[in-house]
Design a protein around this motif. Structure first.
Motif, PDB file in Angstrom:
ATOM      1  N   LEU A   1      35.879  43.154  45.864  1.00 38.10           N
ATOM      2  CA  LEU A   1      35.225  42.356  46.889  1.00 38.10           C
ATOM      3  C   LEU A   1      35.917  42.298  48.161  1.00 38.10           C
ATOM      4  O   LEU A   1      37.046  41.974  47.989  1.00 38.10           O
ATOM      5  N   HIS A   2      35.053  42.036  49.389  1.00 38.76           N
ATOM      6  CA  HIS A   2      35.586  41.789  50.457  1.00 38.76           C
ATOM      7  C   HIS A   2      35.856  40.211  50.713  1.00 38.76           C
ATOM      8  O   HIS A   2      34.983  39.481  50.671  1.00 38.76           O
ATOM      9  N   ILE A   3      37.103  39.883  50.618  1.00 36.12           N
ATOM     10  CA  ILE A   3      37.788  38.548  50.535  1.00 36.12           C
ATOM     11  C   ILE A   3      38.509  38.023  51.605  1.00 36.12           C
ATOM     12  O   ILE A   3      39.449  38.920  51.610  1.00 36.12           O
ATOM     13  N   ASP A   4      38.477  37.228  52.412  1.00 35.61           N
ATOM     14  CA  ASP A   4      39.319  36.812  53.167  1.00 35.61           C
ATOM     15  C   ASP A   4      39.786  37.857  54.196  1.00 35.61           C
ATOM     16  O   ASP A   4      40.936  38.165  54.539  1.00 35.61           O
ATOM     17  N   GLY A   5      38.906  38.739  54.715  1.00 35.06           N
ATOM     18  CA  GLY A   5      39.195  39.707  55.594  1.00 35.06           C
ATOM     19  C   GLY A   5      39.453  41.013  55.113  1.00 35.06           C
ATOM     20  O   GLY A   5      39.826  42.045  55.946  1.00 35.06           O
ATOM     21  N   GLY A   6      39.559  41.352  53.880  1.00 32.18           N
ATOM     22  CA  GLY A   6      39.942  42.565  53.141  1.00 32.18           C
ATOM     23  C   GLY A   6      39.365  42.771  51.905  1.00 32.18           C
ATOM     24  O   GLY A   6      38.918  41.849  51.139  1.00 32.18           O
ATOM     25  N   TRP A   7      39.447  44.083  51.378  1.00 25.70           N
ATOM     26  CA  TRP A   7      39.211  44.395  49.938  1.00 25.70           C
ATOM     27  C   TRP A   7      39.988  43.902  49.175  1.00 25.70           C
ATOM     28  O   TRP A   7      41.379  44.460  48.970  1.00 25.70           O
ATOM     29  N   ARG A   8      39.687  43.116  48.223  1.00 20.85           N
ATOM     30  CA  ARG A   8      40.686  42.522  47.204  1.00 20.85           C
ATOM     31  C   ARG A   8      40.531  42.888  45.639  1.00 20.85           C
ATOM     32  O   ARG A   8      39.268  42.925  45.355  1.00 20.85           O
ATOM     33  N   ASP A   9      41.635  43.143  45.015  1.00 23.44           N
ATOM     34  CA  ASP A   9      41.498  43.270  43.598  1.00 23.44           C
ATOM     35  C   ASP A   9      40.990  42.086  42.968  1.00 23.44           C
ATOM     36  O   ASP A   9      41.185  41.045  43.409  1.00 23.44           O
ATOM     37  N   HIS A  10      40.282  42.255  41.827  1.00 21.72           N
ATOM     38  CA  HIS A  10      39.859  41.126  41.045  1.00 21.72           C
ATOM     39  C   HIS A  10      40.077  41.465  39.242  1.00 21.72           C
ATOM     40  O   HIS A  10      40.018  42.528  38.979  1.00 21.72           O
ATOM     41  N   MET A  11      40.376  40.407  38.635  1.00 19.79           N
ATOM     42  CA  MET A  11      40.377  40.316  37.153  1.00 19.79           C
ATOM     43  C   MET A  11      39.005  40.251  36.775  1.00 19.79           C
ATOM     44  O   MET A  11      38.285  39.206  37.259  1.00 19.79           O
ATOM     45  N   VAL A  12      38.688  40.717  35.680  1.00 19.40           N
ATOM     46  CA  VAL A  12      37.593  40.537  35.042  1.00 19.40           C
ATOM     47  C   VAL A  12      37.716  39.709  33.591  1.00 19.40           C
ATOM     48  O   VAL A  12      38.456  39.815  32.892  1.00 19.40           O
ATOM     49  N   PHE A  13      36.950  38.473  33.514  1.00 21.10           N
ATOM     50  CA  PHE A  13      36.821  37.757  32.257  1.00 21.10           C
ATOM     51  C   PHE A  13      35.354  37.971  32.168  1.00 21.10           C
ATOM     52  O   PHE A  13      34.455  37.778  32.778  1.00 21.10           O
ATOM     53  N   ALA A  14      35.079  37.890  30.654  1.00 25.24           N
ATOM     54  CA  ALA A  14      33.822  37.801  30.321  1.00 25.24           C
ATOM     55  C   ALA A  14      33.657  37.141  28.858  1.00 25.24           C
ATOM     56  O   ALA A  14      34.529  36.933  28.241  1.00 25.24           O
ATOM     57  N   LEU A  15      32.173  36.730  28.534  1.00 24.02           N
ATOM     58  CA  LEU A  15      31.943  36.292  27.092  1.00 24.02           C
ATOM     59  C   LEU A  15      30.532  36.784  26.971  1.00 24.02           C
ATOM     60  O   LEU A  15      29.665  37.010  27.729  1.00 24.02           O
ATOM     61  N   THR A  16      30.311  36.798  25.729  1.00 25.44           N
ATOM     62  CA  THR A  16      29.195  37.455  24.944  1.00 25.44           C
ATOM     63  C   THR A  16      28.641  36.445  24.287  1.00 25.44           C
ATOM     64  O   THR A  16      29.289  35.216  23.582  1.00 25.44           O
ATOM     65  N   ALA A  17      27.286  36.153  24.279  1.00 24.24           N
ATOM     66  CA  ALA A  17      26.626  34.982  23.317  1.00 24.24           C
ATOM     67  C   ALA A  17      27.155  34.905  21.931  1.00 24.24           C
ATOM     68  O   ALA A  17      27.227  33.661  21.482  1.00 24.24           O
ATOM     69  N   GLU A  18      27.500  35.944  21.186  1.00 24.21           N
ATOM     70  CA  GLU A  18      27.998  36.052  20.073  1.00 24.21           C
ATOM     71  C   GLU A  18      29.151  35.082  19.867  1.00 24.21           C
ATOM     72  O   GLU A  18      29.576  34.808  18.725  1.00 24.21           O
ATOM     73  N   GLU A  19      30.014  35.205  21.188  1.00 24.89           N
ATOM     74  CA  GLU A  19      31.391  34.602  20.941  1.00 24.89           C
ATOM     75  C   GLU A  19      31.378  33.028  21.000  1.00 24.89           C
ATOM     76  O   GLU A  19      32.265  32.503  20.553  1.00 24.89           O
ATOM     77  N   VAL A  20      30.347  32.487  21.476  1.00 30.52           N
ATOM     78  CA  VAL A  20      30.120  31.097  21.427  1.00 30.52           C
ATOM     79  C   VAL A  20      28.929  30.519  20.828  1.00 30.52           C
ATOM     80  O   VAL A  20      27.825  30.052  21.296  1.00 30.52           O
ATOM     81  N   PRO A  21      28.668  30.763  19.524  1.00 25.96           N
ATOM     82  CA  PRO A  21      27.584  30.489  18.540  1.00 25.96           C
ATOM     83  C   PRO A  21      27.332  28.936  18.629  1.00 25.96           C
ATOM     84  O   PRO A  21      26.253  28.302  18.809  1.00 25.96           O
ATOM     85  N   GLU A  22      28.289  28.140  19.085  1.00 21.78           N
ATOM     86  CA  GLU A  22      28.395  26.593  18.933  1.00 21.78           C
ATOM     87  C   GLU A  22      28.063  26.174  20.385  1.00 21.78           C
ATOM     88  O   GLU A  22      27.834  24.974  20.623  1.00 21.78           O
ATOM     89  N   GLY A  23      28.093  26.993  21.388  1.00 19.04           N
ATOM     90  CA  GLY A  23      27.870  26.794  22.870  1.00 19.04           C
ATOM     91  C   GLY A  23      29.313  26.748  23.439  1.00 19.04           C
ATOM     92  O   GLY A  23      30.182  26.119  23.057  1.00 19.04           O
TER      93      GLY A  23
END
Length: 210
Positions: free
Chosen positions: A169-191
């Motif tokens: 993504l273009h952040i603070d004036g330049g193209w920046r690396d980003h870490m990806v974090f994710a969750l799926t619905a099955e991982e939090v059945p309790e919410g």
């Protein structure tokens, strides 16, 4: 997305509600106070091709775009209130259906309330809403590796780290690396909010910043 927008989501002192044109004064005031706090993490407009002008939208243009995307089913734009005052923004964007049923979440919070659990609560509320009421299967958060406060939010909530997206993504004036974090619905059945409350009970509370 029938019934999922507009929506108000609340837990204790934290409220997520649709962004409005009349939020302009409070939104600008919070952004003005937090200019240096937010600048390294804010999206910017890359240089335009010759003959094109690259301009940031006005507040009114931004809100109208966000709400139009919301009514089209592609986005859920919220402001965050803490103890009745505007304290940040959270947007569920890139909503994709078909075989993916996914979206990504972006957010920022007033430095004055950082460390009080506001943002983890807001992300948990939005994620539960997406899984339980919108019908999504996966929520993703992309964060610059250098952004320690944002990384702590997803780490507290138990999002999985999936890897690096170079120059994402273009952040603070330049193209920046980003870490990806994710969750799926099955991982939090309790919410996710329930998981967050349990984590707070099991560990010492965050120390509010002064």
């Amino acid at each position: 997305m029938n019934g999922s927008w507009p929506a108000e989501l609340a837990d204790g002192d934290v409220l997520l509600r649709p962004i409005k044109l009349r939020d302009q004064r409070a939104w600008r005031e919070v952004n003005r106070r937090n200019r240096e706090w937010l600048r390294p993490w804010e999206a910017t407009v890359p240089p335009a091709p010759p003959g094109h002008l690259a301009q940031r939208p006005t507040y009114r243009q931004m809100v109208r775009h966000l709400r139009s995307e919301a009514h089209a089913g592609r986005m859920l734009p919220f402001v965050i209130e803490y103890q009745g005052r505007l304290a940040g923004q959270l947007t569920v964007a890139g909503i994709t259906w078909g075989s993916m049923c996914s979206a990504h979440v972006g957010y920022w919070v007033d430095e004055a309330v950082a460390g009080r659990g506001v943002m983890p609560t807001a992300v948990a509320l939005a994620t539960d809403h997406c899984f339980r009421h919108v019908g999504l299967h996966r929520i993703e958060v992309c964060i610059r590796p250098e952004n320690g406060p944002s990384r702590r939010v997803v780490e507290k909530l138990g999002f999985r780290e999936e890897g690096l997206r170079p120059r994402y993504l273009h952040i603070d004036g330049g193209w920046r690396d980003h870490m990806v974090f994710a969750l799926t619905a099955e991982e939090v059945p309790e919410g996710l909010l329930t998981r967050w409350h349990q984590a707070r009970r099991d560990t010492p509370r965050d120390t509010p910043k002064k």
